[in-house]
Scaffold this motif. Structure first.
Motif, PDB file in Angstrom:
ATOM      1  N   LEU A   1      15.210  52.899  65.408  1.00 31.70           N
ATOM      2  CA  LEU A   1      14.751  53.783  64.559  1.00 31.70           C
ATOM      3  C   LEU A   1      14.109  52.875  63.262  1.00 31.70           C
ATOM      4  O   LEU A   1      12.807  53.121  62.808  1.00 31.70           O
ATOM      5  CB  LEU A   1      15.533  54.771  64.073  1.00 31.70           C
ATOM      6  N   LEU A   2      14.778  51.900  62.830  1.00 29.20           N
ATOM      7  CA  LEU A   2      14.201  51.086  61.659  1.00 29.20           C
ATOM      8  C   LEU A   2      13.132  50.309  62.002  1.00 29.20           C
ATOM      9  O   LEU A   2      12.107  50.353  61.444  1.00 29.20           O
ATOM     10  CB  LEU A   2      15.231  50.143  61.099  1.00 29.20           C
ATOM     11  N   GLN A   3      13.054  49.492  63.194  1.00 30.86           N
ATOM     12  CA  GLN A   3      11.913  48.766  63.561  1.00 30.86           C
ATOM     13  C   GLN A   3      10.781  49.818  63.797  1.00 30.86           C
ATOM     14  O   GLN A   3       9.663  49.242  63.513  1.00 30.86           O
ATOM     15  CB  GLN A   3      12.394  47.757  64.826  1.00 30.86           C
ATOM     16  N   TYR A   4      10.863  50.900  64.277  1.00 31.53           N
ATOM     17  CA  TYR A   4       9.713  51.739  64.751  1.00 31.53           C
ATOM     18  C   TYR A   4       9.096  51.984  63.204  1.00 31.53           C
ATOM     19  O   TYR A   4       7.910  52.225  62.989  1.00 31.53           O
ATOM     20  CB  TYR A   4      10.233  52.872  65.496  1.00 31.53           C
TER      21      TYR A   4
ATOM     22  N   ILE B   1       9.065  46.786  51.239  1.00 31.96           N
ATOM     23  CA  ILE B   1      10.258  46.784  50.807  1.00 31.96           C
ATOM     24  C   ILE B   1      10.857  48.331  50.393  1.00 31.96           C
ATOM     25  O   ILE B   1      12.045  48.902  50.604  1.00 31.96           O
ATOM     26  CB  ILE B   1      10.249  46.063  49.361  1.00 31.96           C
ATOM     27  N   GLN B   2       9.829  49.202  49.993  1.00 33.11           N
ATOM     28  CA  GLN B   2      10.100  50.713  49.641  1.00 33.11           C
ATOM     29  C   GLN B   2      10.794  51.369  50.958  1.00 33.11           C
ATOM     30  O   GLN B   2      11.630  51.996  50.746  1.00 33.11           O
ATOM     31  CB  GLN B   2       8.847  51.377  49.234  1.00 33.11           C
ATOM     32  N   LEU B   3      10.177  50.910  51.915  1.00 29.80           N
ATOM     33  CA  LEU B   3      10.594  51.629  53.429  1.00 29.80           C
ATOM     34  C   LEU B   3      11.882  51.279  53.704  1.00 29.80           C
ATOM     35  O   LEU B   3      12.814  51.846  54.102  1.00 29.80           O
ATOM     36  CB  LEU B   3       9.732  51.252  54.279  1.00 29.80           C
ATOM     37  N   VAL B   4      12.167  49.998  53.702  1.00 35.02           N
ATOM     38  CA  VAL B   4      13.521  49.414  53.822  1.00 35.02           C
ATOM     39  C   VAL B   4      14.608  49.845  53.034  1.00 35.02           C
ATOM     40  O   VAL B   4      15.710  50.228  53.685  1.00 35.02           O
ATOM     41  CB  VAL B   4      13.413  47.809  53.822  1.00 35.02           C
ATOM     42  N   ARG B   5      14.206  49.956  51.824  1.00 34.08           N
ATOM     43  CA  ARG B   5      15.170  50.380  50.877  1.00 34.08           C
ATOM     44  C   ARG B   5      15.508  51.808  51.181  1.00 34.08           C
ATOM     45  O   ARG B   5      16.728  52.405  51.232  1.00 34.08           O
ATOM     46  CB  ARG B   5      14.574  50.264  49.389  1.00 34.08           C
ATOM     47  N   HIS B   6      14.621  52.724  51.658  1.00 39.99           N
ATOM     48  CA  HIS B   6      14.799  54.105  51.788  1.00 39.99           C
ATOM     49  C   HIS B   6      15.512  54.280  53.092  1.00 39.99           C
ATOM     50  O   HIS B   6      16.529  55.096  53.035  1.00 39.99           O
ATOM     51  CB  HIS B   6      13.190  54.862  51.953  1.00 39.99           C
ATOM     52  N   LEU B   7      15.086  53.599  54.104  1.00 47.43           N
ATOM     53  CA  LEU B   7      15.781  53.879  55.361  1.00 47.43           C
ATOM     54  C   LEU B   7      17.149  53.322  55.403  1.00 47.43           C
ATOM     55  O   LEU B   7      18.168  53.986  56.328  1.00 47.43           O
ATOM     56  CB  LEU B   7      14.850  53.511  56.466  1.00 47.43           C
TER      57      LEU B   7
ATOM     58  N   PHE C   1      19.107  51.178  52.988  1.00 46.70           N
ATOM     59  CA  PHE C   1      19.853  51.007  51.877  1.00 46.70           C
ATOM     60  C   PHE C   1      20.293  52.094  51.141  1.00 46.70           C
ATOM     61  O   PHE C   1      21.488  52.445  50.287  1.00 46.70           O
ATOM     62  CB  PHE C   1      19.368  49.790  50.751  1.00 46.70           C
ATOM     63  N   ASP C   2      19.191  53.370  51.006  1.00 48.18           N
ATOM     64  CA  ASP C   2      19.727  54.363  49.898  1.00 48.18           C
ATOM     65  C   ASP C   2      20.794  54.903  50.581  1.00 48.18           C
ATOM     66  O   ASP C   2      21.825  55.568  49.932  1.00 48.18           O
ATOM     67  CB  ASP C   2      18.565  55.347  50.243  1.00 48.18           C
ATOM     68  N   PRO C   3      21.249  55.216  51.947  1.00 41.87           N
ATOM     69  CA  PRO C   3      22.358  56.145  52.290  1.00 41.87           C
ATOM     70  C   PRO C   3      23.550  55.267  52.181  1.00 41.87           C
ATOM     71  O   PRO C   3      24.811  55.869  52.436  1.00 41.87           O
ATOM     72  CB  PRO C   3      22.133  56.017  53.777  1.00 41.87           C
ATOM     73  N   LEU C   4      23.808  53.952  51.610  1.00 37.02           N
ATOM     74  CA  LEU C   4      24.799  53.219  51.604  1.00 37.02           C
ATOM     75  C   LEU C   4      25.273  52.987  50.066  1.00 37.02           C
ATOM     76  O   LEU C   4      24.388  52.750  48.969  1.00 37.02           O
ATOM     77  CB  LEU C   4      24.626  51.534  51.893  1.00 37.02           C
ATOM     78  N   SER C   5      26.817  53.032  49.818  1.00 34.97           N
ATOM     79  CA  SER C   5      27.145  52.625  48.563  1.00 34.97           C
ATOM     80  C   SER C   5      27.152  51.214  48.266  1.00 34.97           C
ATOM     81  O   SER C   5      26.922  50.568  49.228  1.00 34.97           O
ATOM     82  CB  SER C   5      28.655  53.263  48.414  1.00 34.97           C
ATOM     83  N   ASP C   6      27.437  50.826  47.070  1.00 38.04           N
ATOM     84  CA  ASP C   6      27.450  49.298  46.953  1.00 38.04           C
ATOM     85  C   ASP C   6      28.375  48.575  47.799  1.00 38.04           C
ATOM     86  O   ASP C   6      28.162  47.413  48.358  1.00 38.04           O
ATOM     87  CB  ASP C   6      27.700  49.036  45.375  1.00 38.04           C
ATOM     88  N   ASN C   7      29.393  49.374  47.999  1.00 40.61           N
ATOM     89  CA  ASN C   7      30.761  48.726  48.852  1.00 40.61           C
ATOM     90  C   ASN C   7      30.186  48.658  50.280  1.00 40.61           C
ATOM     91  O   ASN C   7      30.428  47.700  50.919  1.00 40.61           O
ATOM     92  CB  ASN C   7      31.914  49.294  48.960  1.00 40.61           C
TER      93      ASN C   7
ATOM     94  N   LEU D   1      27.152  48.430  51.231  1.00 38.92           N
ATOM     95  CA  LEU D   1      26.113  47.303  51.465  1.00 38.92           C
ATOM     96  C   LEU D   1      27.170  46.006  51.787  1.00 38.92           C
ATOM     97  O   LEU D   1      26.539  45.101  52.546  1.00 38.92           O
ATOM     98  CB  LEU D   1      25.495  47.305  50.248  1.00 38.92           C
ATOM     99  N   GLN D   2      27.955  45.712  50.863  1.00 31.68           N
ATOM    100  CA  GLN D   2      28.781  44.588  51.192  1.00 31.68           C
ATOM    101  C   GLN D   2      29.584  44.372  52.194  1.00 31.68           C
ATOM    102  O   GLN D   2      29.402  43.402  52.957  1.00 31.68           O
ATOM    103  CB  GLN D   2      29.890  44.429  49.900  1.00 31.68           C
ATOM    104  N   ASP D   3      30.215  45.575  52.729  1.00 27.90           N
ATOM    105  CA  ASP D   3      30.847  45.651  53.994  1.00 27.90           C
ATOM    106  C   ASP D   3      29.889  45.407  55.176  1.00 27.90           C
ATOM    107  O   ASP D   3      30.197  44.605  56.120  1.00 27.90           O
ATOM    108  CB  ASP D   3      31.567  46.856  54.505  1.00 27.90           C
ATOM    109  N   LEU D   4      28.512  46.002  55.198  1.00 31.18           N
ATOM    110  CA  LEU D   4      27.698  45.906  56.318  1.00 31.18           C
ATOM    111  C   LEU D   4      27.229  44.400  56.377  1.00 31.18           C
ATOM    112  O   LEU D   4      26.905  43.859  57.514  1.00 31.18           O
ATOM    113  CB  LEU D   4      26.566  46.846  55.955  1.00 31.18           C
TER     114      LEU D   4
END
Length: 180
Positions: free
Chosen positions: A31-34, A125-131, A133-139, A141-144
């Protein structure tokens, strides 16, 4: 709890959690790559693979060899050669003999290539952030990041694809045998 039995080949099947994680990961990446492919084609007229090549060249301190690019983007040598040809024809890169190895080809970004990257990167960058990183908390993001780094490093511990011997094609039916 029932015992998981190996199949006829002695290979343990994936347990439900492993199978779910496998499918969720592949679906998320697809989905991300598409979406990224759509953005790159709309904003820059390039594919995701071409973007990867241009971005790696833009981030490098100087030209890279085709082998370095192939290892970095995890792409076949023949596919990379084709993509580099398209980018060269579009005036986005140059290819020339590497100064320290006559057998290697050095690839560099042109001014037009830099301009294209600068133009499409903000939307990317906006698309990557939206798709992603936006659904992730800071923790999260670090875990992933930690988990995927371990997975990537485990996979990269294998020899790079560019180190693999090229497979010879079987001669066409009725063709004369090739002598070495």
């Amino acid at each position: 709890m029932s015992e998981i039995r190996p199949d006829a080949d002695g290979v343990q099947p994936l347990d439900p959690a492993q199978l779910n994680t496998y499918f969720v990961l592949l679906e998320s990446v697809s989905l991300l790559q598409y979406q990224l492919e759509q953005q790159l084609r709309a904003d820059g007229g390039i594919s995701y693979v071409q973007f990867e090549l241009l971005a790696r060249l833009a981030d490098a301190p100087g030209p890279l060899t085709m082998t370095q690019l192939a290892d970095g983007v995890v792409y076949s040598r023949s596919g990379l050669t084709y993509q580099a040809g398209l980018l060269e024809k579009a005036g986005l890169i140059t290819r020339s003999p590497a100064p320290d190895d006559d057998r290697a080809t050095a690839v560099a970004l042109t001014d037009e290539g830099f301009a294209l990257i600068r133009r499409i990167l903000p939307g990317h960058i906006q698309l990557v952030r939206h798709l992603l990183f936006d659904p992730l908390s800071d923790n999260d993001l670090q875990d992933l990041g930690s988990i995927m780094t371990r997975v990537r490093d485990h996979m990269r511990a294998q020899p790079p694809r560019s180190a693999a011997a090229r497979k010879r094609r079987a001669p066409a039916p009725g063709a004369a045998p090739v002598k070495d």
